[in-house]
Design a protein around this motif. Structure first.
Motif, PDB file in Angstrom:
ATOM      1  N   GLY A 145       0.779  -1.222   0.000  1.00 41.77           N
ATOM      2  CA  GLY A 145       0.000   0.000   0.000  1.00 41.77           C
ATOM      3  C   GLY A 145       0.814   1.277   0.000  1.00 41.77           C
ATOM      4  N   ALA A 146       2.127   1.160   0.094  1.00 40.75           N
ATOM      5  CA  ALA A 146       2.998   2.342   0.118  1.00 40.75           C
ATOM      6  C   ALA A 146       3.585   2.595  -1.264  1.00 40.75           C
ATOM      7  N   PHE A 147       3.641   3.860  -1.661  1.00 44.19           N
ATOM      8  CA  PHE A 147       4.247   4.256  -2.921  1.00 44.19           C
ATOM      9  C   PHE A 147       5.714   4.574  -2.680  1.00 44.19           C
ATOM     10  N   GLN A 148       6.588   3.869  -3.389  1.00 44.91           N
ATOM     11  CA  GLN A 148       8.029   4.082  -3.235  1.00 44.91           C
ATOM     12  C   GLN A 148       8.584   4.597  -4.557  1.00 44.91           C
ATOM     13  N   PRO A 149       8.972   5.879  -4.612  1.00 43.37           N
ATOM     14  CA  PRO A 149       9.458   6.478  -5.854  1.00 43.37           C
ATOM     15  C   PRO A 149      10.695   5.750  -6.386  1.00 43.37           C
ATOM     16  N   VAL A 150      10.813   5.660  -7.710  1.00 38.70           N
ATOM     17  CA  VAL A 150      12.005   5.061  -8.291  1.00 38.70           C
ATOM     18  C   VAL A 150      13.204   5.995  -8.145  1.00 38.70           C
ATOM     19  N   ALA A 151      12.931   7.292  -7.994  1.00 41.56           N
ATOM     20  CA  ALA A 151      13.990   8.276  -7.744  1.00 41.56           C
ATOM     21  C   ALA A 151      13.554   9.093  -6.519  1.00 41.56           C
ATOM     22  N   GLY A 152      14.035  10.312  -6.382  1.00 41.30           N
ATOM     23  CA  GLY A 152      13.647  11.121  -5.229  1.00 41.30           C
ATOM     24  C   GLY A 152      12.177  11.491  -5.258  1.00 41.30           C
ATOM     25  N   ALA A 153      11.578  11.602  -4.095  1.00 41.58           N
ATOM     26  CA  ALA A 153      10.152  11.923  -4.005  1.00 41.58           C
ATOM     27  C   ALA A 153       9.831  13.277  -4.629  1.00 41.58           C
ATOM     28  N   ASP A 154      10.783  14.217  -4.609  1.00 42.87           N
ATOM     29  CA  ASP A 154      10.527  15.543  -5.178  1.00 42.87           C
ATOM     30  C   ASP A 154      10.165  15.466  -6.656  1.00 42.87           C
ATOM     31  N   TYR A 155      10.759  14.507  -7.370  1.00 39.98           N
ATOM     32  CA  TYR A 155      10.486  14.391  -8.807  1.00 39.98           C
ATOM     33  C   TYR A 155       9.020  14.078  -9.082  1.00 39.98           C
ATOM     34  N   CYS A 156       8.368  13.396  -8.167  1.00 39.36           N
ATOM     35  CA  CYS A 156       6.974  12.987  -8.374  1.00 39.36           C
ATOM     36  C   CYS A 156       6.038  14.192  -8.524  1.00 39.36           C
ATOM     37  N   PHE A 157       6.475  15.345  -8.022  1.00 42.17           N
ATOM     38  CA  PHE A 157       5.601  16.514  -7.993  1.00 42.17           C
ATOM     39  C   PHE A 157       6.123  17.674  -8.847  1.00 42.17           C
ATOM     40  N   MET A 158       7.177  17.409  -9.621  1.00 47.90           N
ATOM     41  CA  MET A 158       7.714  18.432 -10.524  1.00 47.90           C
ATOM     42  C   MET A 158       6.903  18.500 -11.808  1.00 47.90           C
ATOM     43  N   ASN A 159       6.881  19.694 -12.415  1.00 43.85           N
ATOM     44  CA  ASN A 159       6.338  19.813 -13.763  1.00 43.85           C
ATOM     45  C   ASN A 159       7.245  19.035 -14.719  1.00 43.85           C
ATOM     46  N   ARG A 160       6.649  18.466 -15.754  1.00 43.77           N
ATOM     47  CA  ARG A 160       7.423  17.669 -16.701  1.00 43.77           C
ATOM     48  C   ARG A 160       8.596  18.456 -17.269  1.00 43.77           C
ATOM     49  N   GLN A 161       8.379  19.752 -17.544  1.00 45.15           N
ATOM     50  CA  GLN A 161       9.425  20.559 -18.153  1.00 45.15           C
ATOM     51  C   GLN A 161      10.619  20.777 -17.222  1.00 45.15           C
ATOM     52  N   ALA A 162      10.422  20.593 -15.926  1.00 47.55           N
ATOM     53  CA  ALA A 162      11.501  20.831 -14.957  1.00 47.55           C
ATOM     54  C   ALA A 162      12.326  19.581 -14.666  1.00 47.55           C
ATOM     55  N   LEU A 163      11.884  18.438 -15.168  1.00 53.47           N
ATOM     56  CA  LEU A 163      12.595  17.199 -14.891  1.00 53.47           C
ATOM     57  C   LEU A 163      13.918  17.150 -15.654  1.00 53.47           C
ATOM     58  N   PRO A 164      14.974  16.593 -15.050  1.00 56.29           N
ATOM     59  CA  PRO A 164      16.264  16.480 -15.739  1.00 56.29           C
ATOM     60  C   PRO A 164      16.222  15.394 -16.812  1.00 56.29           C
ATOM     61  N   PRO A 165      17.168  15.423 -17.759  1.00 49.32           N
ATOM     62  CA  PRO A 165      17.207  14.390 -18.806  1.00 49.32           C
ATOM     63  C   PRO A 165      17.396  12.998 -18.211  1.00 49.32           C
TER      64      PRO A 165
END
Length: 222
Positions: A145-165
């Motif tokens: 039942g827990a969501f575990q991000p594949v990378a940092g949790a901050d990425y989950c809430f970034m705008n697509r345009q702000a994500l790194p390559p």
């Protein structure tokens, strides 16, 4: 054996496109593109295969056809034991270049760039990669039942345009030392170098459509 060794795995079974590895692509069998790329490097080539016709064929100077056991030629066989079996066929230090038959569009410069980066000594393994969608950084796995991000949790809430390559392994080229692999027993390591390849050369052939697209690209001389 010392110097450069190119390993070309060619399996007979393929569910997505039966017989693809021996099918003619731009006038020669798909697997032959990888062999010729290895020979052009000045490498000694090892063709590891379970295909009887290929084992009985004279592939010319510099190529050894190695019989691969059936248990190493299943759909679910990982690459590590295939490489281990192939490298038991020679002794001594060598730089190994893994060239998969299903990536015929890689360029000589892609292979040479990976070899050069590996020769610098900073990485155990060097592989080719291709840029892909950064939205994967928003993904995660579910556990109890827990969501575990594949990378940092901050990425989950970034705008697509702000994500790194983000880059994906494309399977076209892997370079490593034979002695290192024998000690490590697998390709996985914390010290991986990467050489970027454009998507146009990173196509992996899995389907009829992939095959036709690759043939059109080679026919166009690109």
């Amino acid at each position: 054996m010392t110097g450069l060794v190119a390993i070309v795995p060619v399996r007979g079974g393929s569910k997505g496109l039966p017989g693809k590895n021996t099918r003619l692509l731009a006038g020669k069998p798909l697997y032959r593109h990888a062999l010729d790329q290895g020979l052009a490097l000045g490498a000694r080539c090892i063709l590891t295969t379970d295909i009887p016709d290929l084992l009985a064929t004279d592939h010319g100077p510099g190529v050894t056809a190695l019989a691969r056991p059936a248990e190493l030629a299943r759909d679910d066989t990982p690459m590590d034991p295939v490489l281990d079996h192939a490298m038991r066929s020679f002794d001594g230090t060598a730089t190994v270049v893994l060239l998969q038959a299903t990536s015929p569009l890689r360029a000589p410069d892609d292979i040479r760039a990976a070899i050069t980066l590996h020769a610098g000594g900073a990485f155990d393994l060097v592989m080719t990669v291709t840029e892909t969608s950064s939205t994967i950084l928003k993904y995660g796995m579910m556990r109890d039942g827990a969501f575990q991000p594949v990378a940092g949790a901050d990425y989950c809430f970034m705008n697509r345009q702000a994500l790194p390559p983000v880059y994906r392994p494309n399977g076209a080229v892997y370079v490593f030392d034979a002695d290192w692999f024998r000690r490590n027993g697998r390709l996985a390591t914390d010290r991986i170098g990467a050489v970027e390849m454009p998507a146009a050369r990173a196509q992996d052939i899995d389907t009829e459509e992939d095959f036709r697209r690759a043939e059109a690209t080679l026919g166009a001389g690109t």
